[in-house]
Design a protein around this motif. Structure first.
Motif, PDB file in Angstrom:
ATOM      1  N   GLU A  50      14.432  74.713  15.008  1.00 39.34           N
ATOM      2  CA  GLU A  50      13.403  74.576  13.734  1.00 39.34           C
ATOM      3  C   GLU A  50      12.762  73.585  14.561  1.00 39.34           C
ATOM      4  O   GLU A  50      12.591  72.539  15.115  1.00 39.34           O
ATOM      5  CB  GLU A  50      15.085  74.099  13.016  1.00 39.34           C
ATOM      6  N   GLN A  51      11.367  73.698  13.087  1.00 38.61           N
ATOM      7  CA  GLN A  51      10.337  72.816  13.415  1.00 38.61           C
ATOM      8  C   GLN A  51      10.535  71.630  11.409  1.00 38.61           C
ATOM      9  O   GLN A  51       9.804  70.927  11.381  1.00 38.61           O
ATOM     10  CB  GLN A  51       9.243  73.452  13.486  1.00 38.61           C
ATOM     11  N   ASN A  52      11.238  72.810  10.819  1.00 39.47           N
ATOM     12  CA  ASN A  52      11.366  72.815   9.465  1.00 39.47           C
ATOM     13  C   ASN A  52      12.823  71.805   9.728  1.00 39.47           C
ATOM     14  O   ASN A  52      14.141  72.087   8.840  1.00 39.47           O
ATOM     15  CB  ASN A  52      11.894  73.679   8.964  1.00 39.47           C
ATOM     16  N   LEU A  53      12.664  70.093   9.050  1.00 41.51           N
ATOM     17  CA  LEU A  53      13.514  69.112   9.171  1.00 41.51           C
ATOM     18  C   LEU A  53      14.158  69.880   7.718  1.00 41.51           C
ATOM     19  O   LEU A  53      15.937  69.753   7.878  1.00 41.51           O
ATOM     20  CB  LEU A  53      13.124  67.791   9.494  1.00 41.51           C
ATOM     21  N   HIS A  54      13.754  69.950   6.459  1.00 41.09           N
ATOM     22  CA  HIS A  54      14.263  70.391   5.880  1.00 41.09           C
ATOM     23  C   HIS A  54      15.176  71.487   5.358  1.00 41.09           C
ATOM     24  O   HIS A  54      16.582  70.736   4.923  1.00 41.09           O
ATOM     25  CB  HIS A  54      13.614  70.699   4.095  1.00 41.09           C
ATOM     26  N   PHE A  55      14.952  72.461   6.396  1.00 42.71           N
ATOM     27  CA  PHE A  55      16.365  73.226   6.554  1.00 42.71           C
ATOM     28  C   PHE A  55      16.984  73.274   7.251  1.00 42.71           C
ATOM     29  O   PHE A  55      18.639  73.834   7.349  1.00 42.71           O
ATOM     30  CB  PHE A  55      15.604  74.485   6.772  1.00 42.71           C
ATOM     31  N   VAL A 109      27.938  73.518  13.725  1.00 39.36           N
ATOM     32  CA  VAL A 109      25.894  73.169  14.142  1.00 39.36           C
ATOM     33  C   VAL A 109      25.599  72.358  14.411  1.00 39.36           C
ATOM     34  O   VAL A 109      24.966  71.971  13.730  1.00 39.36           O
ATOM     35  CB  VAL A 109      25.871  74.202  11.797  1.00 39.36           C
ATOM     36  N   VAL A 110      24.685  72.887  15.457  1.00 39.52           N
ATOM     37  CA  VAL A 110      23.954  71.921  15.756  1.00 39.52           C
ATOM     38  C   VAL A 110      21.475  72.104  15.754  1.00 39.52           C
ATOM     39  O   VAL A 110      21.759  73.746  16.301  1.00 39.52           O
ATOM     40  CB  VAL A 110      23.764  71.566  16.879  1.00 39.52           C
ATOM     41  N   ALA A 111      21.474  71.729  14.922  1.00 35.79           N
ATOM     42  CA  ALA A 111      19.973  71.473  15.474  1.00 35.79           C
ATOM     43  C   ALA A 111      19.171  71.516  16.502  1.00 35.79           C
ATOM     44  O   ALA A 111      18.889  69.707  16.593  1.00 35.79           O
ATOM     45  CB  ALA A 111      19.351  71.675  13.615  1.00 35.79           C
ATOM     46  N   LEU A 112      18.443  71.748  17.094  1.00 35.44           N
ATOM     47  CA  LEU A 112      17.276  71.101  17.717  1.00 35.44           C
ATOM     48  C   LEU A 112      16.008  71.249  17.455  1.00 35.44           C
ATOM     49  O   LEU A 112      15.599  72.108  17.374  1.00 35.44           O
ATOM     50  CB  LEU A 112      16.783  72.678  19.487  1.00 35.44           C
ATOM     51  N   LEU A 113      15.604  70.541  17.523  1.00 37.87           N
ATOM     52  CA  LEU A 113      14.552  69.779  16.012  1.00 37.87           C
ATOM     53  C   LEU A 113      13.367  69.015  17.284  1.00 37.87           C
ATOM     54  O   LEU A 113      13.890  68.795  18.499  1.00 37.87           O
ATOM     55  CB  LEU A 113      14.586  68.499  14.843  1.00 37.87           C
ATOM     56  N   GLY A 114      12.409  69.614  17.149  1.00 38.76           N
ATOM     57  CA  GLY A 114      10.389  69.345  17.873  1.00 38.76           C
ATOM     58  C   GLY A 114      10.084  70.420  17.774  1.00 38.76           C
ATOM     59  O   GLY A 114       9.808  71.104  17.174  1.00 38.76           O
ATOM     60  N   ARG A 115       8.740  69.473  17.830  1.00 43.48           N
ATOM     61  CA  ARG A 115       7.238  69.719  17.554  1.00 43.48           C
ATOM     62  C   ARG A 115       6.926  71.415  18.672  1.00 43.48           C
ATOM     63  O   ARG A 115       7.941  71.870  20.023  1.00 43.48           O
ATOM     64  CB  ARG A 115       5.932  68.842  17.802  1.00 43.48           C
ATOM     65  N   ASN A 116       6.228  71.561  18.245  1.00 50.73           N
ATOM     66  CA  ASN A 116       6.062  73.856  18.989  1.00 50.73           C
ATOM     67  C   ASN A 116       5.803  73.277  20.273  1.00 50.73           C
ATOM     68  O   ASN A 116       4.888  72.132  20.437  1.00 50.73           O
ATOM     69  CB  ASN A 116       4.538  74.062  18.437  1.00 50.73           C
ATOM     70  N   GLY A 117       6.040  73.649  21.249  1.00 50.88           N
ATOM     71  CA  GLY A 117       5.794  73.754  22.780  1.00 50.88           C
ATOM     72  C   GLY A 117       6.725  72.387  23.415  1.00 50.88           C
ATOM     73  O   GLY A 117       6.592  71.733  24.086  1.00 50.88           O
TER      74      GLY A 117
END
Length: 234
Positions: A191-196, A30-38
């Motif tokens: 995702e933008q939600n780091l906690h999630f 399970v990999v999360a792509l994180l980053g700000r909107n845009g």
């Protein structure tokens, strides 16, 4: 390797969105792509699905180069995509929406029945004969995921699954994603939600300006707060 992106460059018209983006995903991860909107997260998802066709670079799924193939053929190979917009059929019931997504059992991939999905998403089970338009935003998100799982994918792409839904539904969503992992499903989440993301993912890839800025576990990220503050802080 389940998924491998190599030097992907994707554009919207003349706008260069993804810049030599490369990363890989192992089976069952399970990999999360994180980053700000845009930052380019949704474009990454659409480039994997070939809904946005990269101008250069390659996307390999289960060892096969799928770059340039029609999106429907990519889906038939076992790549599931859940867009942020949900796109359920509002005039159909929950059961009818699920039937739309049904595909045959796929070798090496989890097999999902309506009973298994109703066990995974009890909210949908209670309202199985309700029309899609009668569902809350969170329930529509659950239905979109469940409909995608009816295609028995080997890998599912979830675009902003926690966005705009009630906290109690977010918790249920996190529990469901952890169940996906138990079934052996590979998951990539935008995702933008780091906690999630930390609650469900094994690893995170941080994207900024269409380029990869970090690739590692959350434990490593915690030891490098300057990266988190630079690319994830509002």
């Amino acid at each position: 390797m389940m998924l491998e992106l190599t030097a992907i460059n994707s554009f919207y018209g003349k706008a260069h969105i993804l810049n030599d983006l490369s990363f890989s995903v192992e089976p069952g991860e399970v990999v999360a792509l994180l980053g700000r909107n845009g930052a380019g997260k949704t474009t990454t998802m659409k480039s994997i699905m070939q809904m946005v066709r990269p101008r250069s670079g390659s996307v390999r799924f289960q060892g096969r180069d799928i770059t340039g193939e029609p999106a429907y053929k990519v889906a038939r190979q076992g790549l599931g995509y859940v867009p942020e917009e949900r796109r359920i059929f509002t005039s159909l019931t929950i059961l009818e929406n699920l039937e739309v997504g049904r595909q045959p059992k796929r070798a090496g991939a989890p097999y999902w029945t309506t009973d298994a999905l109703f066990e995974l998403f009890p909210n949908l089970s209670e309202r199985r004969n309700n029309l899609g338009k009668a569902l809350s935003g969170g329930e529509q998100q659950m239905l979109t995921i469940a409909r995608t799982l009816m295609g028995n994918p080997s890998l599912i792409l979830l675009d902003e699954p926690s966005e705009g839904i009630a906290p109690v539904i977010v918790e249920q969503m996190a529990a469901s994603i952890l169940k996906f992992k138990e079934h052996g499903l590979t998951v990539v989440i935008s995702e933008q939600n780091l906690h999630f993301a930390r609650a469900v993912a094994d690893r995170t890839i941080i994207i900024e300006g269409g380029t990869k800025k970090f690739d590692g576990t959350f434990e490593v990220l915690e030891r490098e707060p300057e990266i988190r503050d630079q690319y994830l802080s509002v």
